[in-house]
Design an enzyme around this catalytic site. Structure first.
Site, mmCIF file in Angstrom:
data_model
loop_
_atom_site.group_PDB
_atom_site.id
_atom_site.type_symbol
_atom_site.label_atom_id
_atom_site.label_comp_id
_atom_site.label_asym_id
_atom_site.label_seq_id
_atom_site.Cartn_x
_atom_site.Cartn_y
_atom_site.Cartn_z
ATOM 1 N N LEU A 10 -26.644 -44.762 -25.544
ATOM 2 C CA LEU A 10 -25.540 -45.240 -24.671
ATOM 3 C C LEU A 10 -24.707 -45.920 -25.308
ATOM 4 O O LEU A 10 -23.556 -46.516 -24.654
ATOM 5 C CB LEU A 10 -26.426 -46.201 -23.665
ATOM 6 N N GLN A 12 -21.266 -46.202 -28.522
ATOM 7 C CA GLN A 12 -20.005 -45.574 -28.439
ATOM 8 C C GLN A 12 -20.168 -44.186 -28.881
ATOM 9 O O GLN A 12 -19.538 -43.200 -28.394
ATOM 10 C CB GLN A 12 -18.926 -46.325 -29.384
ATOM 11 N N ASP A 34 -32.644 -45.222 -25.582
ATOM 12 C CA ASP A 34 -31.806 -46.184 -25.762
ATOM 13 C C ASP A 34 -32.515 -47.366 -25.544
ATOM 14 O O ASP A 34 -33.760 -47.284 -24.552
ATOM 15 C CB ASP A 34 -30.359 -46.484 -24.919
ATOM 16 N N TYR A 141 -23.330 -56.089 -42.834
ATOM 17 C CA TYR A 141 -23.225 -54.655 -42.246
ATOM 18 C C TYR A 141 -23.120 -53.688 -43.474
ATOM 19 O O TYR A 141 -23.778 -52.581 -43.453
ATOM 20 C CB TYR A 141 -22.176 -54.572 -41.433
ATOM 21 N N LYS A 145 -25.437 -50.490 -44.750
ATOM 22 C CA LYS A 145 -24.829 -49.406 -44.981
ATOM 23 C C LYS A 145 -25.338 -48.733 -46.456
ATOM 24 O O LYS A 145 -25.886 -47.568 -46.473
ATOM 25 C CB LYS A 145 -23.277 -48.996 -44.578
HETATM 26 C C1 AKB Z 1 -17.102 -51.265 -37.361
HETATM 27 O O1 AKB Z 1 -15.731 -52.018 -37.316
HETATM 28 O O2 AKB Z 1 -17.873 -52.298 -37.677
HETATM 29 C C2 AKB Z 1 -17.312 -50.109 -37.365
HETATM 30 C C3 AKB Z 1 -16.944 -49.202 -38.622
HETATM 31 C C4 AKB Z 1 -15.783 -49.005 -39.122
HETATM 32 O O3 AKB Z 1 -18.105 -49.021 -39.206
HETATM 33 N N1 AKB Z 1 -16.351 -49.381 -36.356
#
Ligand code: AKB
Length: 315
Positions: A10, A12, A34, A141, A145
């Site tokens: 659900l 983006q 989800d 983040y 990744k």
């Molecule tokens: C974010 O801005 O966190 C994401 C991405 C670029 O991974 N849209």
């Protein structure tokens, strides 16, 4: 026919990918999952299951029962939210990924998960960022990744799981807004241009970031998953981008369609700092050569389409 299970369906990407995969492979062959259900068609238009990606045991049971041969793991926190809650981000982004990879391993399923331009950091070459280069991100983040790319590589080399991934730039769409990302301004600008004729950007003038229109992102996922694995040298994850733009360039493109549109700036220090730590422009040569990455929308074409679709939606 493939049997696909999607986590974060659900969100983006998920909400549009689920519809596209159901059109392509048949509704009954695409299980959307989800953490919650809502009143959108995705929950009712084909198989749907509430699933917390932190619960690996249930994930495996659900995937097994559905006889999934492909797992598309999308559930994750985006950059700004992750930066505000790094411990939760580590637990969710890494724990969810590990559970999804274990599920793929147990079922011998093909596997996709997105990486991001966030997997790069300030010491990465900013222009023409190569496929293989320095990856020392300074956000939680980004740490997730990079670790995720390595973990997916590990499952391929150690267990033979057919893992594949893309380093997505900011994704722009008129259907489901993103939440908690650094590149969200590139979506908000269109909504507010159509609705109010003005937008205040939290990212400063002159800050270049890679972007891509959602139809190209969906097409890239399907192309990569359908590609001959024997030809892939880079599995996790390919640089992909369709344009490198600064906020004032988006504003100019919008003004061609909506001449009265006005742009203002009120910089958010956290998101500005994140944006400045990311590349200006990725080099997507490996994706073009290894599986035929071929985005259709540049800034102008995307802007025309976004504004037309948002007007039709009567937001
Ligand atoms: C974010 O801005 O966190 C994401 C991405 C670029 O991974 N849209």
């Amino acid at each position: 026919m493939k049997r696909m299970m999607i986590t974060g369906a659900l969100g983006q990407i998920g909400s549009e990918l689920t519809v596209k995969l159901r059109e392509t492979y048949g509704k009954e062959n695409v299980l959307a999952t989800d953490i919650k259900m809502d009143d959108r068609e995705i929950s009712t238009d084909g198989p749907f299951q509430i699933l917390d990606v932190m619960d690996g045991k249930t994930m495996l049971e659900v995937a097994k029962k559905f006889r999934a041969d492909t797992i598309l793991h999308l559930a994750a926190l985006l950059s700004a939210t992750a930066e505000n809650n790094p411990v939760f981000a580590w637990n969710l982004n890494m724990g969810g990924l590990l559970n999804a990879l274990e599920t793929a391993k147990e079922l011998g399923a093909q596997f996709f998960t997105p990486s991001s331009i966030g997997a790069f950091g300030p010491s990465t070459p900013k222009d023409g960022t190569p496929q293989d280069t320095i990856q020392r991100p300074t956000t939680m983040y980004g740490v997730n990744k990079v670790a995720g790319e390595l973990l997916a590589d590990y499952y391929f080399h150690r267990y033979g799981v057919d893992t594949r991934g893309l380093r997505f730039p900011g994704l722009i769409s008129y259907q489901t807004p993103p939440g908690g990302g650094t590149t969200d301004y590139a979506v908000e600008i269109y909504y507010e241009a159509v609705k109010y004729g003005t937008y205040t950007s939290y990212i400063d003038k002159g800050t270049y970031l890679d972007m891509m229109y959602m139809p190209d992102a969906l097409d890239s996922i399907i192309r990569l998953m359908e590609a001959d694995g024997g030809k892939l040298k880079h599995r996790n994850a390919f640089n992909v981008t369709a344009m490198s733009v600064a906020p004032e360039e988006m504003a100019s493109a919008i003004q061609k369609e909506l001449p009265d549109f006005k742009m203002h700036y009120q910089v958010d220090p956290l998101r500005q700092q994140i944006a400045e730590s990311w590349p200006n422009r990725l080099d997507a040569t490996a994706a073009k050569e290894e599986w035929g990455f071929n985005p259709k929308f540049n800034l102008e074409a995307m802007t025309k389409d976004m504004i037309m679709k948002l007007k039709q939606k009567r937001i």
